[in-house]
Design an enzyme around this catalytic site. Structure first.
Site, PDB file in Angstrom:
ATOM      1  N   LYS A  13      14.385  -2.966  33.306  1.00 50.92           N
ATOM      2  CA  LYS A  13      14.056  -2.113  34.460  1.00 50.92           C
ATOM      3  C   LYS A  13      14.337  -2.838  35.778  1.00 50.92           C
ATOM      4  O   LYS A  13      14.915  -2.276  36.702  1.00 50.92           O
ATOM      5  CB  LYS A  13      12.576  -1.687  34.424  1.00 50.92           C
ATOM      6  CG  LYS A  13      12.161  -0.955  33.162  1.00 50.92           C
ATOM      7  CD  LYS A  13      10.719  -0.487  33.200  1.00 50.92           C
ATOM      8  CE  LYS A  13       9.693  -1.603  33.233  1.00 50.92           C
ATOM      9  NZ  LYS A  13       9.623  -2.406  32.005  1.00 50.92           N
ATOM     10  N   ARG A  88       2.292   2.961  34.118  1.00 51.19           N
ATOM     11  CA  ARG A  88       2.023   2.236  32.889  1.00 51.19           C
ATOM     12  C   ARG A  88       0.792   2.725  32.140  1.00 51.19           C
ATOM     13  O   ARG A  88       0.496   2.189  31.063  1.00 51.19           O
ATOM     14  CB  ARG A  88       1.873   0.746  33.197  1.00 51.19           C
ATOM     15  CG  ARG A  88       3.215   0.021  33.236  1.00 51.19           C
ATOM     16  CD  ARG A  88       3.008  -1.323  33.883  1.00 51.19           C
ATOM     17  NE  ARG A  88       3.689  -2.391  33.223  1.00 51.19           N
ATOM     18  CZ  ARG A  88       4.543  -3.203  33.840  1.00 51.19           C
ATOM     19  NH1 ARG A  88       4.861  -3.028  35.100  1.00 51.19           N
ATOM     20  NH2 ARG A  88       5.088  -4.192  33.197  1.00 51.19           N
ATOM     21  N   ARG A 127      14.339 -15.679  30.017  1.00 52.48           N
ATOM     22  CA  ARG A 127      14.427 -15.098  31.369  1.00 52.48           C
ATOM     23  C   ARG A 127      13.893 -16.061  32.424  1.00 52.48           C
ATOM     24  O   ARG A 127      12.889 -16.733  32.227  1.00 52.48           O
ATOM     25  CB  ARG A 127      13.615 -13.799  31.422  1.00 52.48           C
ATOM     26  CG  ARG A 127      13.519 -13.223  32.821  1.00 52.48           C
ATOM     27  CD  ARG A 127      13.045 -11.802  32.817  1.00 52.48           C
ATOM     28  NE  ARG A 127      11.603 -11.672  32.650  1.00 52.48           N
ATOM     29  CZ  ARG A 127      10.972 -10.507  32.754  1.00 52.48           C
ATOM     30  NH1 ARG A 127      11.642  -9.391  32.988  1.00 52.48           N
ATOM     31  NH2 ARG A 127       9.659 -10.441  32.587  1.00 52.48           N
ATOM     32  N   ARG A 158       8.481 -17.087  34.458  1.00 53.58           N
ATOM     33  CA  ARG A 158       7.230 -16.375  34.711  1.00 53.58           C
ATOM     34  C   ARG A 158       6.190 -16.815  33.692  1.00 53.58           C
ATOM     35  O   ARG A 158       6.499 -16.936  32.515  1.00 53.58           O
ATOM     36  CB  ARG A 158       7.458 -14.860  34.598  1.00 53.58           C
ATOM     37  CG  ARG A 158       8.058 -14.271  35.831  1.00 53.58           C
ATOM     38  CD  ARG A 158       8.441 -12.839  35.668  1.00 53.58           C
ATOM     39  NE  ARG A 158       7.417 -11.972  35.087  1.00 53.58           N
ATOM     40  CZ  ARG A 158       7.511 -10.648  35.059  1.00 53.58           C
ATOM     41  NH1 ARG A 158       8.568 -10.042  35.586  1.00 53.58           N
ATOM     42  NH2 ARG A 158       6.564  -9.922  34.512  1.00 53.58           N
ATOM     43  N   ARG A 169       1.724  -8.413  25.956  1.00 54.30           N
ATOM     44  CA  ARG A 169       2.323  -7.356  26.781  1.00 54.30           C
ATOM     45  C   ARG A 169       2.922  -6.244  25.915  1.00 54.30           C
ATOM     46  O   ARG A 169       2.858  -5.067  26.263  1.00 54.30           O
ATOM     47  CB  ARG A 169       3.375  -7.965  27.722  1.00 54.30           C
ATOM     48  CG  ARG A 169       2.722  -8.781  28.830  1.00 54.30           C
ATOM     49  CD  ARG A 169       3.702  -9.711  29.484  1.00 54.30           C
ATOM     50  NE  ARG A 169       4.666  -9.025  30.311  1.00 54.30           N
ATOM     51  CZ  ARG A 169       5.840  -9.550  30.669  1.00 54.30           C
ATOM     52  NH1 ARG A 169       6.197 -10.741  30.254  1.00 54.30           N
ATOM     53  NH2 ARG A 169       6.645  -8.865  31.441  1.00 54.30           N
TER      54      ARG A 169
HETATM   55  P1  AMP Z   1       6.471  -6.521  35.710  1.00 55.90           P
HETATM   56  O1  AMP Z   1       7.065  -7.400  36.765  1.00 55.90           O
HETATM   57  O2  AMP Z   1       6.755  -5.062  35.942  1.00 55.90           O
HETATM   58  O3  AMP Z   1       6.767  -6.970  34.313  1.00 55.90           O
HETATM   59  O4  AMP Z   1       4.875  -6.645  35.885  1.00 55.90           O
HETATM   60  C1  AMP Z   1       4.230  -7.891  35.704  1.00 55.90           C
HETATM   61  C2  AMP Z   1       2.751  -7.688  35.525  1.00 55.90           C
HETATM   62  O5  AMP Z   1       2.193  -7.056  36.698  1.00 55.90           O
HETATM   63  C3  AMP Z   1       2.347  -6.768  34.374  1.00 55.90           C
HETATM   64  O6  AMP Z   1       2.315  -7.447  33.114  1.00 55.90           O
HETATM   65  C4  AMP Z   1       0.956  -6.338  34.832  1.00 55.90           C
HETATM   66  O7  AMP Z   1       0.003  -7.376  34.657  1.00 55.90           O
HETATM   67  C5  AMP Z   1       1.163  -6.156  36.331  1.00 55.90           C
HETATM   68  N1  AMP Z   1       1.612  -4.780  36.658  1.00 55.90           N
HETATM   69  C6  AMP Z   1       2.794  -4.420  37.243  1.00 55.90           C
HETATM   70  N2  AMP Z   1       2.873  -3.100  37.368  1.00 55.90           N
HETATM   71  C7  AMP Z   1       1.710  -2.588  36.862  1.00 55.90           C
HETATM   72  C8  AMP Z   1       1.193  -1.281  36.672  1.00 55.90           C
HETATM   73  N3  AMP Z   1       1.885  -0.195  37.062  1.00 55.90           N
HETATM   74  N4  AMP Z   1      -0.023  -1.154  36.104  1.00 55.90           N
HETATM   75  C9  AMP Z   1      -0.746  -2.231  35.734  1.00 55.90           C
HETATM   76  N5  AMP Z   1      -0.321  -3.493  35.858  1.00 55.90           N
HETATM   77  C10 AMP Z   1       0.916  -3.677  36.416  1.00 55.90           C
END
Ligand code: AMP
Length: 213
Positions: A13, A88, A127, A158, A169
């Site tokens: 994404k 999410r 990554r 990360r 996750r």
């Molecule tokens: P991402 O960069 O999209 O993989 O997001 C990293 C982390 O941020 C996720 O594993 C969640 O802990 C948090 N996060 C990001 N977007 C959301 C969301 N829409 N709802 C809840 N937690 C989020």
């Protein structure tokens, strides 16, 4: 135009969002990027989010809905926005629908990037992301310079890409996030499944053709 990019962590994404946004002429909102920026700045939002993120758990819906509401109300979102990493949970889908209704708009489509777990684990284990612009890379080492034009950042791993957090996750995705697709289907929103395995260009082309009228 409001498009939701949907899929497991590591489905691509974050790689596709800026390419699709440029092609569609709308900005992106990546809640993960917003939260990581809040952590770096040491804000109250960042302090609240950090523990959830490090474990690979979801940040509470109220926090995410606050970010969405603010972003959608900004002038830069007047023509729409591409949502990367939102929605999410089902409560987030409901909350986003309410914010959109207040603004006289709606979610036009959900693009679901489809990929199996083995490929996810392989991708996330290798990554890195830029510590400045957050651009993800799958073919570089921590400490390498970012290759985005003009970005002075360097690549880091990360914390939530460690194996235990990845497993959590994926589990969180299955329990809390996957049901969102059915919510959109039953609410009449177009849901398109995109094969997320292939070159970056191939996946972008598949996503754009799924959005074509
Ligand atoms: P991402 O960069 O999209 O993989 O997001 C990293 C982390 O941020 C996720 O594993 C969640 O802990 C948090 N996060 C990001 N977007 C959301 C969301 N829409 N709802 C809840 N937690 C989020």
């Amino acid at each position: 135009m409001i498009i939701v990019l949907f899929g497991k962590p590591g489905a691509g994404k974050g790689t596709q969002a800026p390419l699709l946004a440029a092609a569609l002429g709308v900005p992106t909102l990546a809640t993960g990027d917003e939260l990581r920026a809040a952590i770096r700045s040491g804000s109250a939002l960042g302090l609240e989010a950090k523990a959830y993120m490090d474990r690979g758990d979801l940040v509470p819906d109220a926090v995410i809905l606050g970010i969405i509401k603010q972003a959608l109300s900004e002038p830069r979102a007047a023509k729409g926005v591409l949502l990367d990493g939102v929605v999410r949970t089902v409560p987030q889908a409901e909350g986003l629908a309410a914010v959109c209704a207040d603004l006289g708009t709606q979610v036009d489509a959900v693009l679901c990037f489809d990929i199996d777990d083995d490929e996810i684990v392989r991708r996330l284990a290798s990554r890195t992301i830029c510590d400045t612009c957050q651009h993800p890379r799958g073919d570089a080492e921590p400490g390498d310079p970012c290759v985005q034009p003009g970005c002075p950042g360097k690549l880091v791993r990360r914390k939530d890409d460690e194996p235990e957090a990845i497993r959590n996750r994926l589990d969180v995705y299955r329990r809390q996030t996957a049901p969102v697709l059915q919510w959109y289907r039953t609410h009449g929103t177009k849901v398109a499944t995109i094969d997320a395995v292939g070159s970056v260009e191939e996946v972008t082309a598949r996503a754009l053709s799924a959005l074509a009228p």
